[in-house]
Write a protein that holds these residues in place. Structure first.
Motif, short mmCIF file in Angstrom:
data_model
loop_
_atom_site.label_atom_id
_atom_site.label_comp_id
_atom_site.label_asym_id
_atom_site.label_seq_id
_atom_site.Cartn_x
_atom_site.Cartn_y
_atom_site.Cartn_z
N TRP A 190 0.84 -1.20 0.00
CA TRP A 190 0.00 0.00 0.00
C TRP A 190 0.88 1.26 0.00
O TRP A 190 1.93 1.30 0.61
CB TRP A 190 -1.00 0.00 1.15
CG TRP A 190 -0.40 0.15 2.53
CD1 TRP A 190 0.11 -0.84 3.32
CD2 TRP A 190 -0.24 1.37 3.27
NE1 TRP A 190 0.56 -0.32 4.51
CE2 TRP A 190 0.37 1.03 4.50
CE3 TRP A 190 -0.54 2.70 3.01
CZ2 TRP A 190 0.67 1.99 5.47
CZ3 TRP A 190 -0.25 3.65 3.99
CH2 TRP A 190 0.35 3.29 5.19
N LYS A 191 0.40 2.26 -0.72
CA LYS A 191 1.09 3.55 -0.80
C LYS A 191 0.37 4.61 0.03
O LYS A 191 0.97 5.56 0.51
CB LYS A 191 1.18 4.02 -2.25
CG LYS A 191 1.88 3.06 -3.17
CD LYS A 191 3.36 3.00 -2.92
CE LYS A 191 4.04 2.18 -3.99
NZ LYS A 191 4.75 1.03 -3.51
N SER A 202 2.41 5.74 3.06
CA SER A 202 3.35 4.74 3.58
C SER A 202 4.62 5.36 4.15
O SER A 202 5.36 4.69 4.85
CB SER A 202 3.69 3.72 2.49
OG SER A 202 4.21 4.38 1.35
#
Length: 130
Positions: free
Chosen positions: A27-28, A95
């Motif tokens: 995930w970003k 993140s």
């Protein structure tokens, strides 16, 4: 409004412990909306992985009430500071550890999602840390 910034840090740390967040290491960014009424709390959100958007929920399996309790504690601190209780809370993170929290005090449906606005809402909630 003068509220101890420890709440933001602690909420961020708890979000990082959520099962859906841990299970998707690529995930970003993420966004979670918490709906709060007296005696009830629910949440929904998204993990953003490049161009993919994954529906997610904020929950910690081995400590189910930790995040909810921290949000209720934060809600009380906000109430003490300004005299109003929020009905929705938006948590956005990337993140790299940047976090943004927004409140809704009046409209309990501001960030609600349904069939008619689901696609638009998942883009609207996408964090933009520039």
């Amino acid at each position: 409004m003068n509220v101890n910034p420890k709440y933001i840090r602690e909420i961020g740390e708890l979000v990082m412990r959520c099962d859906d967040v841990i299970e998707e290491p690529a995930w970003k960014a993420l966004a979670f909306v918490f709906d709060i009424t007296e005696g009830h709390m629910a949440n929904s959100g998204f993990l953003y992985v490049d161009d993919e958007i994954i529906p997610a929920a904020a929950g910690i399996e081995d400590d189910l009430m930790a995040l909810d309790n921290k949000i209720l504690e934060f809600r009380e601190a906000i109430f003490e500071a300004c005299g109003h209780k929020f009905v929705q809370l938006l948590i956005q993170m990337n993140s790299a550890g940047k976090i943004h929290i927004d409140f809704e005090f009046d409209n309990p449906k501001r960030w609600n999602m349904g069939p008619s606005n689901y696609r638009a809402m998942r883009e609207q909630l996408r964090p933009a840390f520039d």
